[in-house]
Design an enzyme around this catalytic site. Structure first.
Site, PDB file in Angstrom:
ATOM      1  N   ARG A   1       0.817  -1.339   0.126  1.00  0.00           N
ATOM      2  CA  ARG A   1       0.019  -0.127  -0.073  1.00  0.00           C
ATOM      3  C   ARG A   1       0.594   1.379   0.165  1.00  0.00           C
ATOM      4  NH1 ARG A   1      -4.016  -0.754   4.847  1.00  0.00           N
ATOM      5  NH2 ARG A   1      -2.041  -1.701   5.777  1.00  0.00           N
TER       6      ARG A   1
ATOM      7  N   ASN B   1      -6.449  -2.734   1.863  1.00  0.00           N
ATOM      8  CA  ASN B   1      -6.681  -4.101   2.129  1.00  0.00           C
ATOM      9  C   ASN B   1      -7.843  -4.646   2.084  1.00  0.00           C
ATOM     10  OD1 ASN B   1      -3.896  -4.392   2.506  1.00  0.00           O
ATOM     11  ND2 ASN B   1      -3.689  -4.221   4.539  1.00  0.00           N
TER      12      ASN B   1
END
EC number: 6.2.-.-
Length: 766
Positions: free
Chosen positions: A21, A39
């Site tokens: 990320r 996520n």
């Protein structure tokens, strides 16, 4: 003017807990794109919007420039209508109880964290739990998915303001690093006695002082407790052996760096890379003759198992001790590694003098992995910490979820769904009750974590394996409707090798191990198969020999020597052979037992028992203290420069009948040459070479029958590097393509994967 574009990308694979990320955030920001990343229960979702050319570049770089620890299986892109997003942010995680994302394995401390660990000016100087997005605990602390801090055992350690700032800063190395902490907010390291009472002094320094004083210290690692002693002190190593009930099996040794490793062992091609890989396995290496190490660390073994530090605690401890330390699993012999604090203190109370421990719970136990390099290529012999739970791709995807229950020794289990097979960490030998409990708990925990309910349960044919009994109980114990799939042991071995090489077969399979139950009710172990992932046919074997006394013959190799000598000399072995004179009063009775057959002396084609017989005749081992000891010592004895071999007859019965290799021929040659005073290292080498030559000849005959030109080698006997090398060379010289193991152990640690692959393939074939 460039057209505005918005896409949604779903990224599947190992993309949580590896800095994915932050990577996406930085990439999107650099390209001036808006949107979000987060996520979810499948992996990572990305919603990105902006200039069309920038979005195209983003998608290309997303595929090819991801973080080093990430493994991208697939990226699914769909076009979306523009929403006007101009800034890019990290979104809250999205959970879906029906889906499970992949969990990363535990990773050794990275160089950046090590620099901070040793920097007096850094706020994490000597912090025993330093980590970032590139390193630290992962699988062993996870309690659920998606992989976020609240679903790890770090949830009980709220972030301090300083760590919180790093965690929220997209430009920081610890941006969304779930195990992030510091001395102000992280777990605490303590040194205590078996009652839990704290001992005085700074914990690491005090533990190092105890090691220097020859004491045994239990050290809590990533996946469980280890037992440590100073590797240079023979009395300390002897005391550890006594307390652990581990009389002769070699211990592993942790050294601070590659320089120290090279002082103890010869580092061949690929060894350095394997030692310093993020997984940090124990690596089997050829030891130096003049090494400064206690002789009883690995008695009688040319090899030494070395590993480098993989946690900050290990680095700090080795800095304080300034030398190698023995580091072995925190358990008594044959029990699973202890990983929970109170049970560990109880189990190890009479073994360890002190406990260097901490208050971060371990969710999943994971022993150290064991590996070696074979001609520069890594080969796993025990797959555990650092590799689990990375999935292994099935060449034939499972249509329904599968559980492979594994074997009795070196047990693992395997859960598979679709293309992904999740092989558990090494569990151990299920003959021990505590190991069976760990096995049951592990299967249940994996099912919860992966969100899988198996509909196919694959198990070994042996009716008395505890893993088989467990499998048969499952349809009546919470898995109503699940189908049982019996799988022959050696077929599972060859299937595991096929999966390891992403092949489906058919191949000629050579499966050599200790014992495995055959569909004819006899004990197999020296098998040549024609096999694919659906079915197999036995097309060759080692001529069976009696196993006088059953399990007693496995524990006492001299019994197998008597059995094979009786066959080799047609009932009249030379009475002056040392193995017979050593057992002058007992061997005639054992011979009568062998001739009687039946349950007291079952017939076996086991290659492992053939090695036992040769080792006993050469005087290496009449009784073993751990599995495979006699065979290991026979390999260690063999002179690798010797290229001669002993002839081994190949019987070719009528059409369709399996070929038979006469192992007794090798035993007679060993005995005859010993009586002629040929040096034992030469005899041992010729035995290995003769077996390789016989197997290669059998494969040539079978190629004429079947047309198959690929040979797969599997089974615990192929942990023997000399036999493996000799057979690979002979097969390659005969223009065979040879498949060996790399990512999956050739021993019974890979059987559960083979079971799952076979069950999945048979299910698709129905």
């Amino acid at each position: 003017m460039s057209q505005r574009k918005r896409v949604r990308a779903q990224v599947e694979g190992l993309v949580q807990g590896v800095g994915f990320r932050p990577f996406v955030h930085g990439l999107a920001t650099a390209l001036g794109l808006g949107g979000q990343v987060g996520n979810d229960s499948t992996g990572v979702f990305v919603d990105v919007e902006g200039d069309q050319a920038a979005v195209t570049e983003f998608l290309s770089r997303l595929q090819h420039e991801h973080p080093p620890l990430a493994l991208v299986d697939r990226i699914t892109v769909t076009n979306q209508p523009p929403a006007g997003a101009t800034t890019f942010q990290i979104a809250a995680s999205r959970a879906d109880p029906r889906r499970r994302s992949r969990i990363p394995p535990d990773v050794a401390t990275c160089p950046d964290c090590l620099r901070e660990l040793t920097d007096p000016a850094d706020r994490r100087h000597r912090h025993p739990f330093i980590s970032c997005t590139d390193c630290g605990p992962r699988f062993t602390i996870v309690t659920g998915t998606p992989y976020d801090r609240p679903q790890t055992t770090m949830a009980g350690f709220p972030l301090c303001p300083g760590c919180h700032q790093e965690y929220d800063d997209p430009g920081d190395r610890r941006f969304h690093a779930q195990p992030v902490c510091c001395p102000a907010c992280g777990p605490r390291l303590t040194l205590c006695d078996a009652t839990g009472a704290a001992l005085p002094g700074e914990p690491v320094a005090a533990a190092a002082a105890l090691l220097r004083a020859g004491r045994v210290v239990a050290v809590k690692g990533l996946g469980g407790y280890h037992l440590a002693v100073d590797g240079r002190q023979e009395p300390a190593v002897a005391e550890l052996r006594t307390r652990k009930h581990r009389d002769e099996k070699p211990f592993a040794v942790m050294v601070p760096d590659l320089v120290a490793a090279a002082e103890l062992c010869h580092l061949a091609s690929g060894d350095e890379q394997l030692l310093r890989s993020p997984a940090r396995p124990i690596v089997l290496l050829r030891r130096r003759d003049d090494l400064m190490l206690a002789s009883n660390v690995a008695p009688g073994d040319r090899r030494l198992g070395l590993l480098l530090p993989y946690t900050p605690v290990h680095h700090l401890l080795l800095q304080e001790t300034a030398g190698p330390i023995v580091l072995t699993s925190g358990n008594r012999s044959d029990e699973p590694i202890a990983y929970q604090d109170e049970p560990a203190r109880r189990a190890l109370a009479t073994v360890a003098d002190a406990f260097l421990t901490h208050d971060r719970p371990i969710q999943f136990r994971a022993d150290d992995s064991v590996a070696r390099t074979f001609r520069g290529t890594p080969q796993l012999l025990r797959r555990s910490r650092g590799y689990v739970p990375n999935p292994i791709r099935l060449p034939r995807a499972a249509r329904r979820p599968v559980l492979g229950c594994g074997a009795e020794l070196k047990n693992t289990f395997c859960l598979a769904d679709g293309e992904a097979a999740f092989l558990s960490a090494h569990i151990g030998d299920l003959r021990d009750y505590s190991t069976l409990v760990a096995y049951r708990d592990g299967v249940a925990a994996f099912q919860r974590l992966l969100g899988l309910t198996p509909l196919l349960i694959a198990h070994d044919l042996h009716p008395d394996y505890l893993s088989t009994r467990y499998a048969r109980e499952l349809p009546n114990d919470g898995l109503a409707g699940a189908e049982l799939v019996p799988v022959q042991h050696h077929h599972a071995h060859i299937a595991a090798c096929l999966v390891d090489n992403q092949e489906t077969g058919p191949v000629l399979g050579v499966a050599l191990d200790g014992t495995g139950y055959g569909p004819d009710g006899t004990l197999w172990g020296g098998e040549l198969l024609v096999a694919d992932l659906v079915e197999f046919q036995r097309v060759g074997l080692l001529c069976p020999a009696p196993l006088p006394g059953g399990m007693s013959a496995i524990r006492q190799p001299w019994r197998m020597a008597v059995s094979y000598l009786d066959l080799a000399y047609d009932g009249a072995p030379p009475p002056d052979l040392p193995v017979l004179t050593r057992h002058a009063t007992s061997w005639p009775q054992v011979r009568r037992l062998a001739r009687g057959g039946g349950s007291a002396a079952p017939s076996t084609s086991s290659a492992g028992r053939l090695f036992d017989a040769a080792a006993a005749i050469l005087g290496l081992r009449d009784q073993i203290s751990y599995e495979g000891q006699a065979a290991i010592e026979l390999e260690q004895l063999a002179d690798p420069a010797e290229l001669g071999d002993y002839p081994m007859r190949l019987d070719e019965p009528g059409t369709g009948a399996p070929l038979r290799l006469r192992g007794a021929d090798l035993i007679r040659a060993v005995a005859d040459e010993l009586r002629r005073a040929v040096p034992p290292p030469v005899i041992a080498a010729r035995f290995h070479n003769g077996l390789a030559a016989g197997l290669a000849t059998a494969c040539l005959r079978l190629r004429e029958r079947t047309g198959l030109t690929t040979v797969a080698l599997s089974g615990g006997v192929f942990q023997n590097e000399l036999l493996l090398a000799r057979l690979v060379d002979r097969l390659a010289a005969a223009d065979f393509r040879v498949l060996t193991h790399t990512a999956v152990p050739p021993n019974d640690g890979g059987v559960s994967l083979g079971q799952a692959a076979i069950a999945a393939a048979q299910d698709r074939a129905d």
